[in-house]
Scaffold this motif. Structure first.
Motif, short mmCIF file in Angstrom:
data_model
loop_
_atom_site.label_atom_id
_atom_site.label_comp_id
_atom_site.label_asym_id
_atom_site.label_seq_id
_atom_site.Cartn_x
_atom_site.Cartn_y
_atom_site.Cartn_z
N LEU B 234 0.86 -1.19 0.00
CA LEU B 234 0.00 0.00 0.00
C LEU B 234 0.90 1.24 0.00
O LEU B 234 1.75 1.38 0.87
CB LEU B 234 -0.89 -0.01 1.25
N VAL B 235 0.70 2.10 -0.99
CA VAL B 235 1.53 3.30 -1.08
C VAL B 235 0.66 4.55 -0.95
O VAL B 235 -0.54 4.51 -1.23
CB VAL B 235 2.33 3.35 -2.40
N PRO B 236 1.25 5.66 -0.51
CA PRO B 236 0.45 6.86 -0.24
C PRO B 236 0.07 7.62 -1.50
O PRO B 236 0.59 8.69 -1.78
CB PRO B 236 1.37 7.69 0.66
N ALA B 237 -0.84 7.06 -2.26
CA ALA B 237 -1.40 7.70 -3.43
C ALA B 237 -2.85 7.26 -3.48
O ALA B 237 -3.24 6.29 -2.82
CB ALA B 237 -0.66 7.29 -4.69
N ASN B 238 -3.65 7.95 -4.26
CA ASN B 238 -5.08 7.63 -4.28
C ASN B 238 -5.48 6.62 -5.33
O ASN B 238 -6.37 5.80 -5.10
CB ASN B 238 -5.89 8.91 -4.50
N ARG B 239 -4.88 6.72 -6.49
CA ARG B 239 -5.27 5.87 -7.59
C ARG B 239 -4.03 5.25 -8.22
O ARG B 239 -3.03 5.94 -8.41
CB ARG B 239 -5.99 6.67 -8.68
N GLY B 240 -4.14 4.03 -8.63
CA GLY B 240 -3.05 3.42 -9.36
C GLY B 240 -2.64 2.08 -8.80
O GLY B 240 -2.71 1.83 -7.59
N ILE B 241 -2.27 1.20 -9.71
CA ILE B 241 -1.65 -0.07 -9.36
C ILE B 241 -0.45 -0.23 -10.28
O ILE B 241 -0.55 -0.01 -11.49
CB ILE B 241 -2.60 -1.27 -9.56
N LEU B 242 0.67 -0.60 -9.69
CA LEU B 242 1.86 -0.90 -10.47
C LEU B 242 2.27 -2.32 -10.12
O LEU B 242 2.54 -2.63 -8.96
CB LEU B 242 2.99 0.07 -10.11
N ALA B 243 2.28 -3.19 -11.12
CA ALA B 243 2.69 -4.59 -10.90
C ALA B 243 4.07 -4.79 -11.50
O ALA B 243 4.24 -4.67 -12.72
CB ALA B 243 1.69 -5.54 -11.55
N THR B 244 5.04 -5.07 -10.65
CA THR B 244 6.39 -5.37 -11.12
C THR B 244 6.55 -6.89 -11.07
O THR B 244 6.54 -7.48 -10.00
CB THR B 244 7.43 -4.70 -10.21
N CYS B 245 6.65 -7.48 -12.25
CA CYS B 245 6.66 -8.94 -12.34
C CYS B 245 8.06 -9.44 -12.73
O CYS B 245 8.61 -9.00 -13.74
CB CYS B 245 5.65 -9.42 -13.38
N PRO B 272 7.90 0.90 -25.57
CA PRO B 272 9.09 0.37 -26.24
C PRO B 272 9.92 -0.49 -25.28
O PRO B 272 9.97 -0.21 -24.07
CB PRO B 272 9.86 1.65 -26.63
N LEU B 273 10.57 -1.51 -25.80
CA LEU B 273 11.40 -2.40 -24.97
C LEU B 273 12.40 -1.57 -24.16
O LEU B 273 13.07 -0.70 -24.69
CB LEU B 273 12.14 -3.39 -25.88
N GLY B 274 12.46 -1.87 -22.88
CA GLY B 274 13.40 -1.16 -22.02
C GLY B 274 12.76 -0.03 -21.22
O GLY B 274 13.38 0.53 -20.32
N GLU B 275 11.51 0.31 -21.54
CA GLU B 275 10.81 1.36 -20.80
C GLU B 275 9.78 0.76 -19.85
O GLU B 275 9.17 -0.26 -20.17
CB GLU B 275 10.11 2.33 -21.76
N ALA B 276 9.60 1.42 -18.72
CA ALA B 276 8.64 0.93 -17.74
C ALA B 276 7.62 2.02 -17.44
O ALA B 276 7.95 3.21 -17.46
CB ALA B 276 9.36 0.50 -16.47
N PRO B 277 6.40 1.64 -17.14
CA PRO B 277 5.33 2.63 -16.97
C PRO B 277 5.31 3.24 -15.58
O PRO B 277 5.98 2.77 -14.66
CB PRO B 277 4.07 1.80 -17.19
N SER B 278 4.52 4.28 -15.44
CA SER B 278 4.29 4.95 -14.16
C SER B 278 2.79 5.11 -13.96
O SER B 278 2.05 5.39 -14.90
CB SER B 278 4.96 6.32 -14.18
N THR B 279 2.37 4.98 -12.71
CA THR B 279 0.93 5.15 -12.45
C THR B 279 0.46 6.56 -12.74
O THR B 279 -0.72 6.79 -13.02
CB THR B 279 0.58 4.81 -11.00
N ARG B 280 1.36 7.54 -12.66
CA ARG B 280 0.94 8.93 -12.87
C ARG B 280 0.49 9.18 -14.30
O ARG B 280 -0.14 10.18 -14.58
CB ARG B 280 2.04 9.92 -12.47
N HIS B 281 0.82 8.27 -15.19
CA HIS B 281 0.49 8.48 -16.59
C HIS B 281 -0.78 7.76 -17.03
O HIS B 281 -1.10 7.75 -18.23
CB HIS B 281 1.69 8.09 -17.46
N ILE B 282 -1.46 7.11 -16.13
CA ILE B 282 -2.75 6.48 -16.49
C ILE B 282 -3.87 6.92 -15.56
O ILE B 282 -5.01 6.47 -15.71
CB ILE B 282 -2.63 4.95 -16.47
N ARG B 283 -3.59 7.80 -14.64
CA ARG B 283 -4.58 8.18 -13.61
C ARG B 283 -5.87 8.73 -14.22
O ARG B 283 -5.86 9.62 -15.04
CB ARG B 283 -3.98 9.22 -12.68
#
Lengths: 341, 341, 341, 341
Positions: B234-245, B272-283
């Motif tokens: 649980l992280v201190p933000a309101n919206r978002g899930i980040l799954a690191t697999c 693109p290969l080598g890039e990882a997403p951030s929850t701030r960009h799908i909120r």
């Protein structure tokens, strides 16, 4: 379909314009100008927009304005006037900077410190507070978006000053602004580690530039000079402005006047008497909530207005004005509900 | 115009449904059910929706379902099955609770602790992970929305398991969830003062209920039992899930497979290969961003997926499914850009 | 009373050192060096320290080191080695930068990209992970503070690797770091508006420089090369690191070993088996909480460690080491309780 | 060594007392009372205190007060007076609730709604604003801690009212409070998902109970009734109160008076004229920063005070008072520097 250009597309208000226009039924983005990041794709500059099919950023000189129906300028202050002075003289423009808000060149110089470099354009610019300049905006070529703080304060107070319902010599406005209002500039005090978990007053004592707008507009509607006291605060949130206005007047009359003036406004919501708004309830939307509360001291009232600085405070307001200038329904692209939680 | 009912409209997923439907061209909200707050207006319960013309909250018993084309159930787990068991047998329903996600009643009991009270409905329910059950959903009467964590993890891994590209016995999923996923329940550890400025792992060691979904779905596509290791934080933000697999497989092949599988998906963006997403960009949006990175250790890759738990993780997904069930364009009402900043 | 100098006093670790030393019974701050802000008072640079009677910032050249008993270097990487090379050869130094952490000049060059400019000092430097280098630190002249991530991961795993309790070829460490770890540098992605309400993985795939420390230290205690998989994430909080480590081994044995190794450590708290720590419970303190949980998959355990990156992860650790070097009680100035909420 | 009891140790002010006393040289915690969590260890209730050797929570009835030198009551309002009425009549008590702040039983009833249940104790209680009641507190048996908002506002304004430097009929205080001031109570609007990213005014119009204290104290020092206008706002931060006070008077004289009055105070820092404080610079400390700025309108000034509601606003103030009551150095245990960032 109208062709749109956005200059200054790599800043927050530029990104917000793209977000809004992406849901607009009769505008399409034809050109994105941003000199410092020219050559980059918007997916690089703003990964949250990567799903959109957008033109890459180009320098402003590389834009063919003959294809553009309306241009949003989301450039920094001072740069904006220099750029706009060189744009085609018949291009419809909505400027989001401070450059064309003040009609008096002397007032401009007093608040911004430099001589204005586009006096011709300044003369024709219409002040972009839609709800109060609607007809002028419809006919305008160049509209100057209001300051985000200036918009918030005017939504709370302008009708009361116009109606003579409050003491004009004793108006105190205590604003609480979220950090995106400071833009994407690299300053120590805007770092997360500095700002988070703390808040403070700034530009205290009457030095904030948006006072130029309050002075101009409130004096105009009052028919005499009006100087308000204005203290902005920076709070650890991203979006939102809350203006708490302390006035001397009758709360019931004040509330009634606001309800009357805003009765047909699509974006201004007057809360029931005694209720006050919260920024969390307008985030990401073009709505402005206004509330009135009677103080325990007779003859005093508190008027509170809340809006999202990036939407109703700048880019949403700009789109609302653009709709009017292009004879599109005023609310097109702007009716999305706020994001909560 | 389809008539919509929402049960459980006073929770966050209910509010999110209303936000989304308010921008939908062919749905209108006819009834809002919420037993605990029945009688209240939505402006009281969710002031951010006050600009909308919405019916007041009523008890579920007071809703005339004969007028309803589709009903969203955003009720708590266990309540949902009891309510749905009593709804008209031909009413189209999208359930956002966990009650109909697991097909095996034993598995349901194992993870949720009680016998299922609506076995008939459980049998006909279709698992609502749109991208992988599209045809079944089009034909379904009752669709069970996936868990928000379960959706995120499946967007990252499901195609890889199906294609046999990763070691099925060594899958580790480290999730970071924002707090709105815990709903509007009054718990000490969800208070701002407790949560803000801190983060922690919970349901650690394989006790989180969404594992029931992972086990069911991953085993089904693999054709053999698959058990992943799963630790949510649980992280201190309101919206978002980040799954690191963390998976064992070839990053290039993995990235290629994800690009292929999601090539025509409107909401899944493979970076693109080598890039990882951030929850701030799908909120606030219905998009899911997926990225793949090769680890420094040969034969290992990291697959990261990000989505908004309230949108793509629940209410947006639910609306996407409802669109299919009503033969509306799948993306209708769901293409709004994320809110950033 | 020992006379202390702090170089790099205008950064976060410098400010944290001052905070801690202000409560220390036998140290006094004699000189504060900070070239970029030389001439300013600490009340200007860090208003939260304005109640303290501190020397103004001076350039490093202006410090008379003959009066100094111990010098903390909180300078940026690379600058630190250049400065330390020129300091008196008998001056006791605790360096908080990365410059002297790696013993092998080749490893240094691999991770940091440049040849080391102070090879003599590098040779004598002692790795500053107090709990495992206590005797060497007592005798050292130059101690190299560990990386904050490197410290967190080692507190979780080092005893397990040393004891041969886990599979050395399958260690995955998923870190969640707060933003103050990135320092006071002006970068777009560290702005409040960018970072707040979002989180993401970075330096993904094994490119983070702290891996140099993990490789060096874990290989040393294992007696063979050990390469861990390591993915840090940036989360919207100011202080804290949470390391979630996925290992193959017996949870009970692991927990027992950690309890044994840390039994007499004043700052390392091993939680009861099955419990995991939270960063909110160590904020502002020199404590590190470690927890162990058995996974649902046999033979797998999760070890979680939490500490404050600015305190136990850097400045607190540095003071702990300085206490040892000056033969002061190791815990002096460091026993303050965490700040919660 | 003085033996200390804390009643209400499972709330935030209780935890803050323990944090502070853990660093105190001549107090030891002998008993922790908390009826609702009696039987639990403090490590369970507040894991951040797990490194301390603390007694378990017990019911208040189970405490042997004959062993106690001083008792802190951090109980909820109303409960406090009932409990204190039954405590030994010679026990030194510092109460952190609102129960003994108002000297007039009628005023108490007006603001709190009920008859006072401990009138005898109310009579002997001393108002705990240390800087202004120092001598009375030294001699007191029962000290009533001030409200956190009331303390902040008084630090800004009390000397000015006493000195006749401002217009007594036109004082406006706009407060911004962090959320820990609302305590650990389970309310929807205190949830992280609700509060984060938004802020609002509450108890607007003069209904906040701390007005009872302002009325009592300001009228007493003015020698005539003084009624201030007071609007608190809740902002998304954990600790801190910022009081922005709008007064009519001469800024230079105001600043001079504050400098004079607070010249020897260890915890009140008056900033240079023209500077305003920030809550981020006092977090976790017992300091209060006060600043004065001249407004652009002649004859008006803004006085801003900032403190940490849990420290100087309640538990730190309480310890300061306890030190005086036990004839310990007033600053003992309270000189820790603020936590920044």
């Amino acid at each position: 379909m109208y062709n749109i250009a956005i200059l200054g597309a790599s800043g927050y208000t530029g990104a917000e314009l793209i977000r809004l226009i992406s849901g607009h039924s009769s505008m399409q983005i034809k050109a994105l100008g941003g000199n410092s990041k020219a050559g980059q794709s918007m997916a690089e500059v703003f990964p949250h927009l990567r799903h959109l099919d957008l033109p890459a950023l180009v320098t402003i000189d590389d834009i063919d304005f003959s294809q553009i129906d309306l241009c949003f300028c989301a450039l920094p202050h001072k740069t904006s006037q220099e750029v706009i002075a060189k744009l085609p003289a018949d291009l419809k423009i909505v400027d989001l900077s401070a450059d064309f808000r003040l009609r008096d060149p002397e007032a401009y110089k007093k608040w911004y410190g430099n001589d204005h470099a586009a006096l011709d354009q300044q003369k024709e610019a219409v002040y972009g507070l839609t709800e109060f300049y609607r007809e002028e905006i419809k006919a305008a070529r160049l509209v100057a978006g209001t300051g985000c703080n200036a918009a918030t304060g005017q939504f709370a107070l302008r009708p009361l000053i116009a109606a003579g319902l409050i003491d004009l010599d004793d108006i105190i406005m205590d604003l609480k602004c979220a950090v995106s209002g400071a833009g994407r500039s690299l300053k120590e005090n805007l770092l997360h580690a500095e700002l988070s978990e703390g808040y403070h007053a700034y530009a205290i004592g009457g030095t904030h530039r948006h006072l130029g707008e309050f002075d101009q507009e409130f004096s105009a509607v009052a028919g005499r000079p009006v100087k308000v006291q204005f203290t902005p605060h920076l709070v650890p949130a991203n979006r939102g402005i809350l203006a708490t206005c302390y006035v001397k007047g009758d709360a019931l009359a004040i509330h009634g006047e606001l309800e009357k003036v805003y009765a047909d406004e699509p974006f201004i919501e007057v809360l029931p008497l005694g209720e006050a708004p919260s920024t969390r309830h307008i985030r990401g939307s073009n709505f402005c909530h206004v509330g009135v509360v009677q103080d325990r001291i007779d003859g005093r009232a508190i008027v509170v207005a809340a809006l999202d600085n990036l939407t109703k405070g700048s880019s949403g307001q700009a789109l609302q004005n653009a709709n009017l200038m292009l004879d599109i329904a005023e609310t097109e692209g702007l009716m999305m509900a706020p994001l909560f939680p």
